[in-house]
Design a protein around this motif. Sequence first.
Motif, PDB file in Angstrom:
ATOM      1  N   HIS A  35       0.811  -1.220   0.000  1.00 62.48           N
ATOM      2  CA  HIS A  35       0.000   0.000   0.000  1.00 62.48           C
ATOM      3  C   HIS A  35       0.843   1.269   0.000  1.00 62.48           C
ATOM      4  CE1 HIS A  35      -3.447  -2.387   2.148  1.00 62.48           C
ATOM      5  NE2 HIS A  35      -3.249  -2.760   0.900  1.00 62.48           N
ATOM      6  N   LEU A  36       2.170   1.118   0.170  1.00 68.01           N
ATOM      7  CA  LEU A  36       3.016   2.311   0.332  1.00 68.01           C
ATOM      8  C   LEU A  36       2.919   3.320  -0.812  1.00 68.01           C
ATOM      9  CD1 LEU A  36       6.145   0.753   2.078  1.00 68.01           C
ATOM     10  CD2 LEU A  36       4.598   2.490   3.023  1.00 68.01           C
ATOM     11  N   PRO A  37       2.927   2.877  -2.078  1.00 64.60           N
ATOM     12  CA  PRO A  37       2.845   3.878  -3.153  1.00 64.60           C
ATOM     13  C   PRO A  37       1.609   4.763  -3.028  1.00 64.60           C
ATOM     14  CG  PRO A  37       3.414   1.729  -4.039  1.00 64.60           C
ATOM     15  CD  PRO A  37       3.073   1.513  -2.594  1.00 64.60           C
ATOM     16  N   HIS A  38       0.530   4.183  -2.521  1.00 62.56           N
ATOM     17  CA  HIS A  38      -0.724   4.912  -2.353  1.00 62.56           C
ATOM     18  C   HIS A  38      -0.675   5.825  -1.125  1.00 62.56           C
ATOM     19  CE1 HIS A  38      -5.027   5.484  -1.709  1.00 62.56           C
ATOM     20  NE2 HIS A  38      -4.922   4.901  -0.534  1.00 62.56           N
ATOM     21  N   LEU A  39       0.061   5.377  -0.098  1.00 68.37           N
ATOM     22  CA  LEU A  39       0.027   6.080   1.188  1.00 68.37           C
ATOM     23  C   LEU A  39       1.117   7.134   1.353  1.00 68.37           C
ATOM     24  CD1 LEU A  39      -0.532   2.903   3.391  1.00 68.37           C
ATOM     25  CD2 LEU A  39      -2.192   4.754   3.127  1.00 68.37           C
ATOM     26  N   LEU A  40       2.283   6.897   0.730  1.00 66.97           N
ATOM     27  CA  LEU A  40       3.426   7.779   0.985  1.00 66.97           C
ATOM     28  C   LEU A  40       3.214   9.239   0.574  1.00 66.97           C
ATOM     29  CD1 LEU A  40       6.560   5.523   0.325  1.00 66.97           C
ATOM     30  CD2 LEU A  40       5.806   6.537   2.494  1.00 66.97           C
ATOM     31  N   PRO A  41       2.528   9.511  -0.534  1.00 61.48           N
ATOM     32  CA  PRO A  41       2.373  10.923  -0.916  1.00 61.48           C
ATOM     33  C   PRO A  41       1.731  11.792   0.168  1.00 61.48           C
ATOM     34  CG  PRO A  41       1.721   9.503  -2.720  1.00 61.48           C
ATOM     35  CD  PRO A  41       1.949   8.619  -1.552  1.00 61.48           C
ATOM     36  N   ASP A  87       6.269  -3.237   7.051  1.00 64.52           N
ATOM     37  CA  ASP A  87       6.876  -4.552   7.247  1.00 64.52           C
ATOM     38  C   ASP A  87       7.624  -4.948   5.981  1.00 64.52           C
ATOM     39  OD1 ASP A  87       7.535  -7.051   8.097  1.00 64.52           O
ATOM     40  OD2 ASP A  87       5.568  -7.473   8.954  1.00 64.52           O
ATOM     41  N   LEU A  88       8.920  -4.662   5.951  1.00 69.68           N
ATOM     42  CA  LEU A  88       9.733  -4.890   4.751  1.00 69.68           C
ATOM     43  C   LEU A  88      11.098  -5.419   5.155  1.00 69.68           C
ATOM     44  CD1 LEU A  88       9.145  -1.423   3.093  1.00 69.68           C
ATOM     45  CD2 LEU A  88       8.662  -3.578   1.940  1.00 69.68           C
ATOM     46  N   PRO A  89      11.746  -6.176   4.269  1.00 67.74           N
ATOM     47  CA  PRO A  89      13.152  -6.480   4.519  1.00 67.74           C
ATOM     48  C   PRO A  89      13.936  -5.161   4.445  1.00 67.74           C
ATOM     49  CG  PRO A  89      12.242  -7.848   2.750  1.00 67.74           C
ATOM     50  CD  PRO A  89      11.242  -6.781   3.043  1.00 67.74           C
ATOM     51  N   PRO A  90      14.918  -4.925   5.327  1.00 68.80           N
ATOM     52  CA  PRO A  90      15.589  -3.631   5.421  1.00 68.80           C
ATOM     53  C   PRO A  90      16.055  -3.085   4.076  1.00 68.80           C
ATOM     54  CG  PRO A  90      16.347  -5.070   7.171  1.00 68.80           C
ATOM     55  CD  PRO A  90      15.426  -5.890   6.329  1.00 68.80           C
ATOM     56  N   GLY A  91      16.590  -3.937   3.213  1.00 64.87           N
ATOM     57  CA  GLY A  91      17.108  -3.445   1.948  1.00 64.87           C
ATOM     58  C   GLY A  91      16.041  -2.976   0.973  1.00 64.87           C
ATOM     59  N   ASP A  92      14.788  -3.433   1.184  1.00 68.19           N
ATOM     60  CA  ASP A  92      13.720  -3.147   0.214  1.00 68.19           C
ATOM     61  C   ASP A  92      12.929  -1.883   0.505  1.00 68.19           C
ATOM     62  OD1 ASP A  92      14.522  -5.499  -0.769  1.00 68.19           O
ATOM     63  OD2 ASP A  92      12.694  -6.631  -0.315  1.00 68.19           O
ATOM     64  N   ALA A  93      13.241  -1.226   1.637  1.00 64.44           N
ATOM     65  CA  ALA A  93      12.411  -0.080   2.030  1.00 64.44           C
ATOM     66  C   ALA A  93      12.683   1.118   1.129  1.00 64.44           C
ATOM     67  CB  ALA A  93      12.685   0.279   3.481  1.00 64.44           C
ATOM     68  N   PRO A  94      11.639   1.698   0.574  1.00 57.16           N
ATOM     69  CA  PRO A  94      11.853   2.906  -0.216  1.00 57.16           C
ATOM     70  C   PRO A  94      12.297   4.061   0.672  1.00 57.16           C
ATOM     71  CG  PRO A  94       9.489   2.438  -0.001  1.00 57.16           C
ATOM     72  CD  PRO A  94      10.226   1.328   0.670  1.00 57.16           C
TER      73      PRO A  94
END
Lengths: 286, 573
Positions: free
Chosen positions: B78-84, B95-102
């Motif tokens: 849902h992050l692309p929708h929520l981050l803006p 909840d992401l693997p550390p390397g994958d967090a935008p």
Amino acid sequence: MGGTFDTAVENAWCPGCGNFPILSAVKKALESTGKARHEIVLVSGIGQAAKLPHHVDVNVFNGLHGRALPAALAIKMASPRLTVVVTSGDGDIYGEGGNHFIHAIRRNPDIALFVHDNQVYGLTKGQPSPTSDIGWTGSLQATGVISGPFPPLAVAIALGCGFVARSLAQDVELTAELMRQAIAHRGFALVDILQPCVTFNRKNTYQWYGKMAYRVPEDHDPSDRRKAFELSLSWDERIPVGVLYRKEGRPTFEEVHPGVGDPPLHARDTPGEAVLAMIRKRLLSP
Amino acid sequence: MGIDVNIRIAGGAGQGIHTAGNLVSRIAVSAGHHFHATQDYMSRIRGGRNSYTVRVADAPVRAGSERADILLALDPAHLPHLLPAVNPSGLAFSDLPPGDAPGGVLAVPLKEMAISAGSPILANVVGAGIVLRVLGVPVEAADRLLALDFRGDFLEKNRKAIRLGAEWAEGRVSGRYPLPEAAFHPRLIVSGNEALAMGAVAGGCKFAAGYPMTPGSGVLHGLSVDGPPLGLVFEQAEDEIAALNMAIGASYAGARAMVATSGGGFALMVEALSLAGMLETPVVVVLGMRPGPATGMPTRTGQEELAFAISAGHGEFPRLVLSPGSVEEAYALAHHAMESAEAHQVPCILLSDQYLADTVVDADPDDFPVLPVRRRIVRGPDVPRNGEGRYLRYALTDDGISPMAVPGEAGITVVADSDEHAEDGHITEDHASRIRTVEKRARKEAGLAAETLPPLLSGPPDGEAVLFGFGSTKGVIAEAREILARDGVRVAAVHLRQVWPFPSEQIDAIVSRYGTAFTVENNRNGQLARLIRAETGRRVAGTVARFDGLPFTPESLAGEVKERIWAERSTRR
């Protein structure tokens, strides 16, 4: 000398209408209950049959087309001591109010339902009703009805209605007796009354019903649901009249509904402490 | 406001965002602060993109905010929708693997911690633990609240989950949005729908029926839970048609009665609304609006039924239409509806919407008073009779209100008929009688109008413009007005608690005083603007409309109003 339940309201039924003997039967049945007029409510929908309550001097709720049963249910829930009787037509109860018919039986309130079943819409001048026979030609079906008729008694038995009977309008004694039993039955009770429409139904006449109808045999066991179901579907050869199915003992809606009972809803107060308790349930205190 | 933190907890339906949001809300209240929670959810049972947004402040808050200071995204998809919508200085967790967090998102092993707490479904509670530390609130503060909701082993798992989240946040983000301990005052935690049900029950409602439909279902739930201890009988009807006919039947039998639905259900009830008008049976209908037509956006908000509510029904009959703007008003107006419907023997519609329905706030207990219930039923010697000893249910009176008795009283019969009827309730086609009865019913309009709840005006007496709103926009408009005032734009605001009978004289005076008037409405057509014009003859400058299915927010409304005032001035010159 007028009877106990006579009113002075002008009657608008056609001369010879099957509603007249049904009205006599309703009054007889109500008188047999020994109830005073203030203890009875007659509820109806719309149609010529639905005007019946105006000719009986009791409490009256004449509501909307098809909507008699929900109103009657709530009146019974609000004041369970009232004797609630619904009297209306086949179009009203089985057509416009078909959904309510089904769910009223499921709930099993202690209400008696009398349906004036003349297989035609009279007040709107001659269209077929849900119980019209296939092939019958009405004003909107010049080439004849093609949909199968609604079988009210079979549907009622299938849904577990505890009292299912059929009567014949011209047999006032039988009709009154079945109505009396229906009112006495604890739970939902249906009396479907074969009623001629002298103006619009040239097929199902007094003579036709008189020829087709026969009393349910003496040895019919009304608790035999399978047999009752079979009888309820009998139409083309002969039509059985009388009590087709009867089963006592199913709890009524009022008995099982946790909130319904004494005092009636209009007599219940709203104590301030109870309101305060409701509000305090939401209070987040230290 | 010194403190103003907006916390958004997002996830799919079934992931427990409501539970986590509720916990954070109550923690804020326990710490002596205030909150306003809004819900944004999709029409589905599991999954989808839902959010529960809690705005915490050190003063009572009455509007949501679009920008999130703290985002907890239980589902990283849902992050692309929520981050803006996250503030540039804000915090986002997922909840992401550390390397994958935008960029800007902190990766948290929520599920992993939840499993170690005892169950993967506790990811939401782990997240709540993180939020608590971001707010600088000790986890012990949550223990008592968790104990209100959970028991035994599951309580222990919850306590562990919240600690794991808090420990993770310790040192990383603790105290980034500090919530100082303030003096605690007991507060009610109430939603709009709960408040409507509570007001009705407090107002003596004894019968309720309904067919589930968002957002009306929440009112039905409230009635079915809060009503029975006060003698209310609830029935789930087979359809909305049955629901209102039942309520009218119960009302005929003397019970105060209510139904709750949304636009589509109300459409089905309209036939019976007209019956209530004809039978003069008091009844209250909660119409929780949502975007339409037809099924529209079932779980979103809108105000598209103003015109429908004031004109619904065949034939002419008086009615009362109220539009609560807050949970406090929902409570007060539901009570008022019960009283007024019976006093005037008319149907009353409470216009709510999904935004108000699902709004949860902390409220002052004093704003939920126990008010008297004044029954109007006549009994015994008070039952009027004519010369022949008959009770006339529809007796012609000067104020149009006929004394109402109920069936079951010895010596009288109560006759009610949907056909035009005479004073005794029996059917008549006499034209002169028809005129008398129509005029009797119409006389009630004057009585209703005399008791009209006046519109609430706030702001400067000579501002650059005045904003008109009804229902749930009340708090948003109030806050937008404050934002505008800080920016040097002087604007007044009018909230209509009652939209029918329309407060024509007051509205007329206000429009003429301010000159420039706008309506703020969650509909496209500007239904309130049209109503003002129809009832006062005055044309407003325009409507600030939002009809995407979401509520207005103070910041966006203030910006829009500023532009509209500027544009209006420019065109005048």
